[in-house]
Scaffold this active site. Structure first.
Site, short mmCIF file in Angstrom:
data_model
loop_
_atom_site.label_atom_id
_atom_site.label_comp_id
_atom_site.label_asym_id
_atom_site.label_seq_id
_atom_site.Cartn_x
_atom_site.Cartn_y
_atom_site.Cartn_z
CG ASP A 160 -0.61 -12.06 5.60
OD1 ASP A 160 0.61 -12.40 5.05
OD2 ASP A 160 -1.60 -11.75 4.72
CG HIS A 188 -1.88 -11.97 0.96
ND1 HIS A 188 -1.34 -12.22 2.04
CD2 HIS A 188 -1.49 -12.66 -0.02
CE1 HIS A 188 -0.56 -13.20 1.79
NE2 HIS A 188 -0.49 -13.73 0.84
#
Length: 334
Positions: A160, A188
């Site tokens: 990410d 996440h």
């Protein structure tokens, strides 16, 4: 090359991510160009024939650092005396599957692997959890391995982080190494908060705040965030397969930073144990923070100013993690 080989375990080793990952590890991209490696590959019994093919390929790469490859479906073999564990294997979400069912299946997997770490691994082992839901799986593994320090466990939010860096770089027309100090806060999952309030962009030799460099607050607070949050789903939609190549690269980045440290004045994002942080994140979660790493030890970058916009996003992703944790702990105690 006189160094002793280190033992590196990869679980889910017959899968897609591992296939993109193993070559980089065996070539020296992660643990160093003069660090011999013994690779231990764990998967479930039906995948062992596939694993044999992976072993053949690793042999055929003729990599000087790779001293041995051990394929296995037994935790007592896989976790024995390991220096690093990259836990990629998990139960994927199937169509029509409730998140609760997904958590239940993964609690069983990571409870077993945590217990195996506790019993067989070195107490200095560094554990990276990749398999989703990564934050909560990491917490369960840690709780199931009480003799290994909580600081030795982390989960992957580097993908990410890399996605956020890349989006900012493309927007500014620079390469991604000209962007630093983006932050992924929280889980996440699609509630994660990609934050560039502290990010810097190098524009023609001058370090500029990301908000100044981009000059588009609406994009930074809207499409930028949702693009990073939804990127995994977008890749699956386009490829009909998950983002294995970029995940493997992020795993390499994460583990290399644990081994060799972060650059001076820079921080990276990592899901780590939330305890005594200055951001009022509930204790006993694996939460993604900005961290700096020195001597293989991470430290949360404390005291960064947080505005109301960020606060609301950070709290929302923490709330999801609390709910996930509580559900998972119910299963763990059953």
């Amino acid at each position: 090359m006189s160094a002793e080989p280190i033992r590196v375990l990869v679980t889910g080793a017959a899968g897609q991510i591992a296939y993109s990952l193993l070559y980089s590890i065996a070539k020296g991209d992660v643990f160093g160009k003069d660090q011999p490696i013994i690779l231990i590959l764990l998967d479930i019994p039906p995948m062992l024939p596939v694993l044999d093919g992976v072993v053949m390929e690793l042999q055929d790469c003729a990599l000087p650092l790779l001293k041995e490859v051990i394929p296995t479906d037994k935790v007592e073999v896989a976790f024995k005396d390991i220096d690093a564990a990259i836990l990629v294997g998990s139960m994927p979400r199937k169509e029509g599957m409730e998140r609760k069912d997904l958590l239940k299946a993964n609690v069983a997997i990571f409870k077993t692997q945590g217990a195996a770490l506790d019993k067989y691994a070195k107490k200095t082992v560094k554990v990276l959890v990749v398999g989703n839901p990564a934050n909560t799986n990491c917490l369960i593994a840690s709780k199931s391995a009480p003799s290994i320090p909580k600081e030795n466990f982390s989960c992957l939010t580097r993908l990410d982080h890399n996605r956020a860096c890349s989006q900012v770089a493309m927007r500014c027309g620079v390469s991604s190494d000209q962007v630093k100090n983006v932050i992924i806060w929280g889980n996440h999952s699609s509630t994660q908060y990609p934050d560039v309030h502290h990010a810097k962009v190098n524009l023609q030799g001058a370090e500029t705040e990301a908000y100044q460099a981009i000059k588009d607050d609406a994009w930074l607070r809207g499409d930028f965030i949702s693009t990073v949050q939804q990127r995994g789903a977008a890749v699956i939609k386009a490829r009909k397969l998950s983002s294995a190549m970029s995940a493997a690269k992020a795993i390499c980045d994460h583990m290399r930073d644990i081994w060799f440290g972060t650059k001076e004045g820079e921080f990276v994002s990592m899901g780590v144990y939330a305890s005594g942080n200055s951001y009022n994140i509930p204790e006993d979660l694996i939460y993604s923070f900005p961290v700096q790493i020195k001597n293989s030890t991470w430290k949360v970058v404390d005291g960064l100013p947080v505005n109301d916009f960020s606060r609301a996003k950070m709290d929302a992703t923490a709330a999801e993690l609390v709910e996930e944790r509580d559900t998972a702990l119910d299963f763990l105690s059953q």
